[in-house]
Design an enzyme around this catalytic site. Structure first.
Site, PDB file in Angstrom:
ATOM      1  N   LYS A 198       0.856  -1.193   0.000  1.00  0.00           N
ATOM      2  CA  LYS A 198       0.000   0.000   0.000  1.00  0.00           C
ATOM      3  C   LYS A 198       0.884   1.232   0.000  1.00  0.00           C
ATOM      4  O   LYS A 198       2.026   1.191   0.489  1.00  0.00           O
ATOM      5  CB  LYS A 198      -0.860   0.002   1.272  1.00  0.00           C
ATOM      6  CG  LYS A 198      -2.078   0.893   1.193  1.00  0.00           C
ATOM      7  CD  LYS A 198      -3.270   0.185   0.621  1.00  0.00           C
ATOM      8  CE  LYS A 198      -4.475   1.081   0.533  1.00  0.00           C
ATOM      9  NZ  LYS A 198      -5.645   0.364   0.031  1.00  0.00           N
ATOM     10  N   GLY A 201     -20.569   6.446   5.654  1.00  0.00           N
ATOM     11  CA  GLY A 201     -19.774   6.843   4.497  1.00  0.00           C
ATOM     12  C   GLY A 201     -20.538   6.563   3.228  1.00  0.00           C
ATOM     13  O   GLY A 201     -21.034   5.449   3.020  1.00  0.00           O
ATOM     14  N   GLY A 230     -19.358   7.244  -0.152  1.00  0.00           N
ATOM     15  CA  GLY A 230     -18.403   7.593  -1.205  1.00  0.00           C
ATOM     16  C   GLY A 230     -18.650   6.760  -2.447  1.00  0.00           C
ATOM     17  O   GLY A 230     -19.775   6.337  -2.723  1.00  0.00           O
ATOM     18  N   VAL A 239     -17.608   3.598  -3.496  1.00  0.00           N
ATOM     19  CA  VAL A 239     -18.049   2.201  -3.388  1.00  0.00           C
ATOM     20  C   VAL A 239     -19.464   2.123  -2.819  1.00  0.00           C
ATOM     21  O   VAL A 239     -20.315   1.380  -3.332  1.00  0.00           O
ATOM     22  CB  VAL A 239     -17.095   1.364  -2.492  1.00  0.00           C
ATOM     23  CG1 VAL A 239     -17.564  -0.069  -2.409  1.00  0.00           C
ATOM     24  CG2 VAL A 239     -15.673   1.423  -3.004  1.00  0.00           C
ATOM     25  N   ALA A 240     -19.715   2.914  -1.775  1.00  0.00           N
ATOM     26  CA  ALA A 240     -21.039   2.885  -1.138  1.00  0.00           C
ATOM     27  C   ALA A 240     -22.129   3.225  -2.158  1.00  0.00           C
ATOM     28  O   ALA A 240     -23.215   2.626  -2.140  1.00  0.00           O
ATOM     29  CB  ALA A 240     -21.067   3.866   0.031  1.00  0.00           C
TER      30      ALA A 240
END
Ligand code: NAD
Length: 355
Positions: free
Chosen positions: A80, A180, A182, A184-185
């Site tokens: 990452k 959240g 964003g 993906v949600a």
């Protein structure tokens, strides 16, 4: 944080630091394990207030990527990157290109992609300086933003959990509290609304709330009170550590399933959820759709249909995790870890012959 001690304890391979004051770049790349292949993981751009916060974040996320890629059956290791910056103010083409050179300097041991704060546009800039980047725009032969496939995979994982809890994988009529709203949600919600699920959201961003409002979703004004909402499913879709000793006693539903990485703050949180009779869908099992999609972009022409088919198998992986957890009388988090560790350890045994 004692970095070397932490890295030794969890078997990290490498941590690289890069600064370039002329472009405002301060970045870390952590490589956890490359047994299965090059370390794939996104570049997070986040204004962590301290170096310690940033280091802890990038190291934890890199290790989670090892587990995610292994459990998803990919020939990819875990890594990452983290750029300490505010993506909405500080990001520039020069910063991203300088960062691209940093990625290039690792010679392919780390392959980057999107994460919180980074976009396909950033990947295009990074690609000017290195070939070790995925998630490029579709018009450049890439697979685009992985968030859509991640949302689809989370939905599949949620359904497998619903079958275990309620005896049917239909989510119709269920109430989901989502922390959240964003990228993906939003994609996840598209699938949920088709099944007539009631989605209640909280977000700290007025822009995200505006989008939710336009879709007719119910909004919780105080983001902190999302944990108290009456629901069947709690979906952590913001940043890590949302599930912890303070929030677990407040949760109302029977299932925790969302897209956020590192949802549990401490290992013991999995036991606390189990004690409360709440099924936990391990984050790295159900949010693997994005990396599965990206794996279809690396070293071959991207095939969306094949990527979607493999992402749909998250349903089966989640069922396998639940089966193991029940059989071994362990938490689903532990069962998921075992699945990943068994794959890495078995691949380590593959005999290397000269060909
Ligand atoms: P995003 O930045 O589009 O969405 C995150 C949202 O969470 C934002 O709208 C932000 O305002 C909101 N948020 C932040 N803190 C909050 C808080 N305390 N309360 C309520 N809302 C808050 O990011 P995304 O790409 O949708 O990713 C969401 C999560 O899923 C991250 O943890 C990410 O690492 C993980 N994830 C993403 C992908 C992917 O394909 N994008 C894949 C796997 C995992």
């Amino acid at each position: 944080m004692k970095v070397l001690e932490y890295m030794e304890r969890y078997d990290y391979e490498q941590l690289s630091v890069y600064t370039d004051r002329s472009v405002g770049l301060r970045a870390f790349i952590a490589i956890h394990d490359t047994t299965l292949g090059p370390a794939l993981g996104g570049t997070r751009i986040w204004p962590h207030p301290t170096e310690e916060d940033a280091l802890s974040d990038v190291l934890r996320l890199a290790r989670a990527m090892t587990y995610k890629n292994a459990a998803a059956g990919l020939n990819l290791g875990g890594g990452k990157a983290l750029i300490i910056a505010d993506a909405s103010k500080d990001k520039t083409e020069t910063m991203m290109r300088a960062y691209g050179q940093f990625v290039e300097s690792l010679g392919g041991r780390y392959v980057t992609t999107e994460d919180v704060g980074s976009t396909t546009q950033d990947m295009e800039w990074i690609a000017q300086e290195t070939s070790h980047v995925t998630g490029l725009p579709v018009n450049q032969g890439g697979s685009g933003d992985p968030s859509q496939m991640t949302g689809f995979g989370v939905y599949q994982g949620m359904k497998a959990c619903a079958k275990e809890i309620w005896g049917s994988d239909s989510l119709q009529g269920r109430v989901i509290a989502m922390q959240g709203y964003g990228k993906v949600a939003s994609y996840l919600t598209e699938h949920l609304l088709k099944e007539r699920v009631q989605v209640i959201v909280a977000d700290v961003s007025p822009r995200a709330l505006e989008r939710a409002r336009k879709q007719g979703l119910r909004i919780v004004e105080d983001p902190q009170s999302i944990f108290d909402v009456e629901c069947d499913i709690f979906a952590p879709c913001a940043l890590g550590g949302a599930i912890n000793s303070k929030t677990i006693p407040r949760l109302k539903g029977k299932l925790v399933a969302g897209c956020a990485n590192n949802q549990l703050l401490e290992e013991g949180d999995a036991d606390a959820l189990q004690k409360r009779g709440i099924l936990y869908a391990p984050d790295f099992i159900i949010n693997a759709g994005g990396v599965i999609n990206l794996s279809f972009e690396i070293d071959r022409p991207y095939d969306e249909e094949a990527a979607r088919e493999k992402t749909a198998r998250i349903y089966d992986t989640m069922e396998r995790v639940i089966f193991t957890a029940k059989k071994e009388e362990i938490t689903t988090a532990k069962a998921a870890d075992r699945l990943a560790e068994e794959r890495i350890n078995s691949v380590k045994k593959v005999r290397k012959i000269y060909i």
